[in-house]
Design an enzyme around this catalytic site. Structure first.
Site, PDB file in Angstrom:
ATOM      1  N   VAL A  10      46.002   9.380  -2.047  1.00  0.00           N
ATOM      2  CA  VAL A  10      46.610  10.390  -2.914  1.00  0.00           C
ATOM      3  C   VAL A  10      46.841   9.717  -4.252  1.00  0.00           C
ATOM      4  O   VAL A  10      46.989   8.497  -4.332  1.00  0.00           O
ATOM      5  CB  VAL A  10      47.925  10.976  -2.349  1.00  0.00           C
ATOM      6  N   SER A  11      46.868  10.518  -5.311  1.00  0.00           N
ATOM      7  CA  SER A  11      46.987   9.954  -6.655  1.00  0.00           C
ATOM      8  C   SER A  11      48.392   9.515  -7.006  1.00  0.00           C
ATOM      9  O   SER A  11      48.578   8.563  -7.748  1.00  0.00           O
ATOM     10  CB  SER A  11      46.509  10.971  -7.692  1.00  0.00           C
ATOM     11  N   THR A  12      49.399  10.213  -6.503  1.00  0.00           N
ATOM     12  CA  THR A  12      50.777   9.874  -6.829  1.00  0.00           C
ATOM     13  C   THR A  12      51.627   9.895  -5.574  1.00  0.00           C
ATOM     14  O   THR A  12      51.277  10.558  -4.588  1.00  0.00           O
ATOM     15  CB  THR A  12      51.386  10.877  -7.841  1.00  0.00           C
ATOM     16  N   GLN A  49      52.585  13.280  -4.129  1.00  0.00           N
ATOM     17  CA  GLN A  49      51.617  14.074  -3.378  1.00  0.00           C
ATOM     18  C   GLN A  49      51.733  13.768  -1.890  1.00  0.00           C
ATOM     19  O   GLN A  49      52.131  12.689  -1.489  1.00  0.00           O
ATOM     20  CB  GLN A  49      50.196  13.782  -3.853  1.00  0.00           C
TER      21      GLN A  49
END
Length: 171
Positions: A8-10, A13
């Protein structure tokens, strides 16, 4: 052994939409897809397992979990193919190696298209984000990288918080 790579990017998330394959060891990174695969914490652990010959198959939710750079995705998949690791993409429904261990050319074509779309999508998102920030700066509402300054509490209110009292006692 089978493994699964999720990203996941962050940290805000949720990775739960990336279904976990039963019996697969999961490697989970929380980082931007622009960070090269071989520089990610969990991906490095996965690479070590691949090099030791433990991993034979790798599941991913979708091709963009490997990255947002076409070149990095191709380099990652070349590395995995060179080590005879069959990558199975659940969302797109393909695997990178045929049953005979040869490269799946249809999957390679799809990966080329999908990785280019993924990179394009990332760049468009960043472009729109930068446009929005520029507009907010023009209106004077974007300061401190969009983060609020301070808590809005007075010094006395802050010092009377239970956590603050605890810290003061420890000091």
């Amino acid at each position: 052994m089978e493994a699964q790579y999720n990203r996941v990017s962050t940290i805000e998330q949720n990775g739960s939409r990336q279904e976990v394959i039963k019996g697969a060891k999961v490697y989970f990174d929380e980082c931007s897809g622009k960070i090269p695969f071989n520089e990610r914490k969990e991906a490095l652990k996965l690479i070590k397992q691949i090099e030791s010959g433990v991993i034979t198959k790798l599941y991913i939710h979708s091709i963009d979990r490997l990255g947002r750079s076409t070149l990095d995705i191709f380099n990652t998949l070349k590395y995995l193919n060179d080590h005879q690791i069959n990558v199975v993409s659940n969302k797109e429904g393909f695997s990178t190696l045929n049953e005979d261990g040869e490269e799946n050319m249809v999957a390679k074509l799809m990966i080329g298209i999908l990785s280019t779309i993924s990179e394009f999508e990332y760049n468009r998102l960043r472009e729109r984000q930068m446009e929005g920030i520029a507009k907010a700066k023009e209106r004077g509402i974007y300061k401190n990288n969009g983060r609020r300054l301070g808590s809005g509490m007075s010094d006395d209110e802050f010092l009377l918080k239970p956590k603050s009292i605890n810290v003061i006692k420890r000091i």
